[in-house]
Design an enzyme around this catalytic site. Sequence first.
Site, PDB file in Angstrom:
ATOM      1  N   CYS B  49       0.706  -1.305  -0.104  1.00  0.00           N
ATOM      2  CA  CYS B  49       0.168  -0.047  -0.123  1.00  0.00           C
ATOM      3  C   CYS B  49       0.760   1.091   0.007  1.00  0.00           C
ATOM      4  O   CYS B  49       0.220   2.180   0.143  1.00  0.00           O
ATOM      5  CB  CYS B  49      -1.181   0.276   1.161  1.00  0.00           C
ATOM      6  SG  CYS B  49      -0.061   0.255   2.820  1.00  0.00           S
ATOM      7  N   CYS B  52       4.510   1.930   4.054  1.00  0.00           N
ATOM      8  CA  CYS B  52       6.004   1.770   4.709  1.00  0.00           C
ATOM      9  C   CYS B  52       6.914   2.642   4.091  1.00  0.00           C
ATOM     10  O   CYS B  52       7.610   3.462   4.914  1.00  0.00           O
ATOM     11  CB  CYS B  52       6.671   0.285   4.648  1.00  0.00           C
ATOM     12  SG  CYS B  52       5.881  -1.128   5.433  1.00  0.00           S
ATOM     13  N   CYS B 151       3.985  -7.102   4.281  1.00  0.00           N
ATOM     14  CA  CYS B 151       3.827  -7.842   2.807  1.00  0.00           C
ATOM     15  C   CYS B 151       5.076  -8.522   2.323  1.00  0.00           C
ATOM     16  O   CYS B 151       5.030  -9.538   1.970  1.00  0.00           O
ATOM     17  CB  CYS B 151       3.240  -6.761   2.074  1.00  0.00           C
ATOM     18  SG  CYS B 151       1.665  -6.017   2.451  1.00  0.00           S
ATOM     19  N   CYS B 184       3.067  -3.246  10.057  1.00  0.00           N
ATOM     20  CA  CYS B 184       2.112  -2.626   8.852  1.00  0.00           C
ATOM     21  C   CYS B 184       1.637  -1.356   9.467  1.00  0.00           C
ATOM     22  O   CYS B 184       0.591  -1.379  10.129  1.00  0.00           O
ATOM     23  CB  CYS B 184       1.033  -3.826   9.017  1.00  0.00           C
ATOM     24  SG  CYS B 184      -0.089  -3.528   7.747  1.00  0.00           S
ATOM     25  N   HIS B 221       3.283  -7.093  24.996  1.00  0.00           N
ATOM     26  CA  HIS B 221       2.441  -7.241  26.493  1.00  0.00           C
ATOM     27  C   HIS B 221       3.598  -7.095  27.551  1.00  0.00           C
ATOM     28  O   HIS B 221       3.329  -6.342  28.617  1.00  0.00           O
ATOM     29  CB  HIS B 221       2.178  -8.875  26.414  1.00  0.00           C
ATOM     30  CG  HIS B 221       1.197  -9.064  27.681  1.00  0.00           C
ATOM     31  ND1 HIS B 221       0.141  -8.641  27.750  1.00  0.00           N
ATOM     32  CD2 HIS B 221       1.438 -10.159  28.579  1.00  0.00           C
ATOM     33  CE1 HIS B 221      -0.391  -9.173  28.783  1.00  0.00           C
ATOM     34  NE2 HIS B 221       0.559  -9.906  29.462  1.00  0.00           N
ATOM     35  N   CYS B 224       4.119  -3.320  28.329  1.00  0.00           N
ATOM     36  CA  CYS B 224       2.889  -2.641  28.239  1.00  0.00           C
ATOM     37  C   CYS B 224       2.397  -1.824  29.598  1.00  0.00           C
ATOM     38  O   CYS B 224       2.234  -2.645  30.624  1.00  0.00           O
ATOM     39  CB  CYS B 224       1.483  -3.555  27.739  1.00  0.00           C
ATOM     40  SG  CYS B 224       0.093  -2.219  27.647  1.00  0.00           S
ATOM     41  N   CYS B 241      -6.706  -2.261  30.526  1.00  0.00           N
ATOM     42  CA  CYS B 241      -5.970  -3.632  29.615  1.00  0.00           C
ATOM     43  C   CYS B 241      -6.932  -4.159  28.667  1.00  0.00           C
ATOM     44  O   CYS B 241      -8.284  -4.313  28.855  1.00  0.00           O
ATOM     45  CB  CYS B 241      -5.702  -4.824  30.579  1.00  0.00           C
ATOM     46  SG  CYS B 241      -5.373  -6.063  29.724  1.00  0.00           S
ATOM     47  N   CYS B 247      -6.780  -7.990  22.359  1.00  0.00           N
ATOM     48  CA  CYS B 247      -5.356  -7.387  22.015  1.00  0.00           C
ATOM     49  C   CYS B 247      -4.507  -8.557  21.926  1.00  0.00           C
ATOM     50  O   CYS B 247      -4.333  -9.547  22.407  1.00  0.00           O
ATOM     51  CB  CYS B 247      -4.965  -6.762  23.422  1.00  0.00           C
ATOM     52  SG  CYS B 247      -3.189  -5.953  23.474  1.00  0.00           S
ATOM     53  N   CYS B 256       6.968  -1.173  20.383  1.00  0.00           N
ATOM     54  CA  CYS B 256       5.971  -0.036  20.417  1.00  0.00           C
ATOM     55  C   CYS B 256       5.927   0.728  21.473  1.00  0.00           C
ATOM     56  O   CYS B 256       5.752   1.631  21.825  1.00  0.00           O
ATOM     57  CB  CYS B 256       4.774  -0.513  19.803  1.00  0.00           C
ATOM     58  SG  CYS B 256       4.539  -1.223  18.165  1.00  0.00           S
ATOM     59  N   CYS B 268      -0.569   2.423  19.295  1.00  0.00           N
ATOM     60  CA  CYS B 268      -2.112   1.932  19.260  1.00  0.00           C
ATOM     61  C   CYS B 268      -2.650   2.044  20.605  1.00  0.00           C
ATOM     62  O   CYS B 268      -3.809   2.203  20.789  1.00  0.00           O
ATOM     63  CB  CYS B 268      -1.975   0.637  18.569  1.00  0.00           C
ATOM     64  SG  CYS B 268      -1.412   0.938  16.865  1.00  0.00           S
ATOM     65  N   CYS B 275      -3.800  -3.630  20.501  1.00  0.00           N
ATOM     66  CA  CYS B 275      -2.629  -4.328  19.318  1.00  0.00           C
ATOM     67  C   CYS B 275      -3.251  -5.248  18.379  1.00  0.00           C
ATOM     68  O   CYS B 275      -3.850  -6.309  18.919  1.00  0.00           O
ATOM     69  CB  CYS B 275      -1.477  -5.037  20.269  1.00  0.00           C
ATOM     70  SG  CYS B 275      -0.394  -5.730  19.290  1.00  0.00           S
ATOM     71  N   CYS B 278       0.672  -6.719  14.531  1.00  0.00           N
ATOM     72  CA  CYS B 278       0.903  -6.192  12.910  1.00  0.00           C
ATOM     73  C   CYS B 278       2.416  -6.646  12.696  1.00  0.00           C
ATOM     74  O   CYS B 278       2.966  -6.485  11.610  1.00  0.00           O
ATOM     75  CB  CYS B 278       0.566  -4.803  12.537  1.00  0.00           C
ATOM     76  SG  CYS B 278       1.714  -3.799  13.162  1.00  0.00           S
TER      77      CYS B 278
END
Lengths: 465, 305
Positions: B49, B52, B151, B184, B221, B224, B241, B247, B256, B268, B275, B278
């Site tokens: 798409c 990236c 991808c 992603c 996790h 988190c 949570c 999630c 992340c 996110c 989550c 991705c």
Amino acid sequence: MATFTIIDPVTRIEGHMQVNVTIDAVDGVQQVVDAHVAGNLFRGFENLLVGREPTDAQHITQRICGVCPIPHAMAAVMTLDAVSKTKIPVNGLLMRNLVMGANFVESHILHFYLLSALDYIDGPAMRPWQSTWSIDRRFDTATTNVLIGHYLKAIEMKRKGQEAAAVFGGKQPHSPAYVPGGFTNVPTQEQITLFGQYADELIDFINNIYIPDAEALASVYDDYKDIGKGYGNLLSFGCFDEDVKGKHRLFSRGTVMDAHKKKPLAAAKITEHVKYGWYKASTSNINPSVGQTETEYPKDNAYSWLKSPRYMKAPMEVGPLARMWVNGDYTEGVSVMDRQLARAYEAKKIADAMKRWLGSVEVGNPVFVKTSIPMKGKGFGLTEAPRGALGHWLKLEGGKIAGYQVITPTCWNCSPRDDNNQLGPMEKALIGTPVQDPDKPVEVLRVVHSFDPCLDCAVHAMRAK
Amino acid sequence: MEVTRRDFLKYCGMSAGALGLSMFDLGLLNNALAADGAPSVIWLQGSSCNGCSISLLNRISDTAPKTVDDLLLNSIDLIFHPNVMGPAGSEAVEAIRATKSYILVLEGGVPTVYDGMACKVWSENGVDVSYAEAIRSLAPGAMKVICVGQCACFGGIPASGNNPTQIVSASSYTGLETINIAGCPAHPDWIVGTIAQLLIGNSVPLDEFGRPTSIFGETVHSNCPRLGKEKATTFAETGKCMMDLGCRGPFTYAPCPYMKWNNGVSWCINANGPCIGCTDPSYPTAEAFYSPLGLTSFYGKKNRK
């Protein structure tokens, strides 16, 4: 003597696309006399959605386009809101608008500088910018250097537009925050302040750099107000609902035929033709609510992976110019430069609206309401992406997605010929474009890029025999 | 547009920990960038798409280097990139063919249906060239192949479901050991950090899925901030949570929670988005994103007509 030139790929667009133009002398002027525009990528998103949970649609369809993912999220959740007859809270509506507004503004900035400007000025004299297609450059060196400076600044502003979207949307590209029933992020005063700072910076750039640059371009290249005119048929689904009932929008819904008066739009009058697309003939000329995506490759006379959407049989141009015209904000003309100017003015209109929406967000009020999606049903969501009208059509059976159709803006603009052999809007706009050097048809790129196609584009230029 | 090498190093220094670069490495990077002849990079797009590439443009913070062009001007020689390059047509393709020593970056999976013709990247000598064929001709001669995004690494969303275009991941299509920058989209720091490692001449330790362990070594996790907090039962519940909303943090390896996205603005879970896994090779699974428990508690089945 006939000459044959292949220019492939054309760059500075997104996706994969090819344009073949035939160039010949008419009344002593060498110009485009025929054009074929073809999409060169098929992924079958509509098919891979079948059988999935309806609430997956916003995640999956955002991945159709990394440049304008948010409008797909918007269309997907609007579709599910329609199917479930859900009225979302005002704060949820504002969140959706603010994140999508930021996506529009940074996409317009990206287009003018990164995708379009190098058709008119030479970039830095090194890869990846340097090109030998240095034709019809009209800005002096000093001005060109200023514009290159703005090009670099535009990358920063594009990034900041994405950061603004992430303030509420979590991340960009691809936000997790759009859900049927509203939005997941609960705005805080800190977020509102931060978003406001980004909006102010974007507005400052638009007012003091982007719009003056677009106006300078339109003035120096004013012959491009007569080039790339096309049909003058404009269509807008409208977007940015101003109230939760969807009665008022920042951009209204409607159509304009042959650059005349605005008329209302009826989605039922949209059909997709596939005579020249690699799809089975049995799936042609039907409304997307019952549309199918069945490929056939190879196929006689077909030349594109795009279908040809038509409105009351007519090819329609979509995008900022169509939106601004239908809404009565810009009615100067339909051409390469009118598209560039309308896009710049639209960036300002949206960025200003973002400030207004931001002021309406009430900290503490809900952004989300629980909703119940039926096991069976049909619905659609019509909105706009930066590049034009975007629609999602959904069919639910047994609680799962039984059918999903998407019509993207580029499908409208870059469609191949239809069942009645009418050229697509970009094909039509290319006809008559004067070309100095068929080996380096930069003029063709200017017309192509004025539509901001979301595809990789390839141009095959040939001279008529 | 000067001092970009220093700025690049400053940037690398800022995120050195996350990228697995030591101070010794940064010294080597300085030497690598000082050497003449920036390494060539060829960036191809397949069934993707372009998200990236857009993500890569976001990669710099307010501290210099401010924009991606600084990297392009002084750190790498970007031979080919469909979205940003000036040249078009045969001029663009000839530049690829004239390049003998290069890093190949692949964005997007490889559709194999119709002999690859569901994705054509250019034409050469009048013949359409598919993404598949471009990879076949360029991957064997590359110094290294980097797959950017889900991808290219694993097929991603276009390869999900009934896989309409019979996509094979670019990674497996090359038949080589590729470096897989999952996600992603992929995070800009992950892309730049990996290229930085290669410039130094470091080997990049990879996990069983080809992902750099320095980036994809811990689950979302485990880091988190909502770990052990009260469980959300519906959307838009800040601070809770989201395990019951589907999630995927427990089996998704990504930094992340501490690296965040978009110049550290958010991520996110901070926006109350569970989550969606991705960076995991299984993404997207056939299950609903908000399953297994999310659907019954959120879009309650008993309420559905």
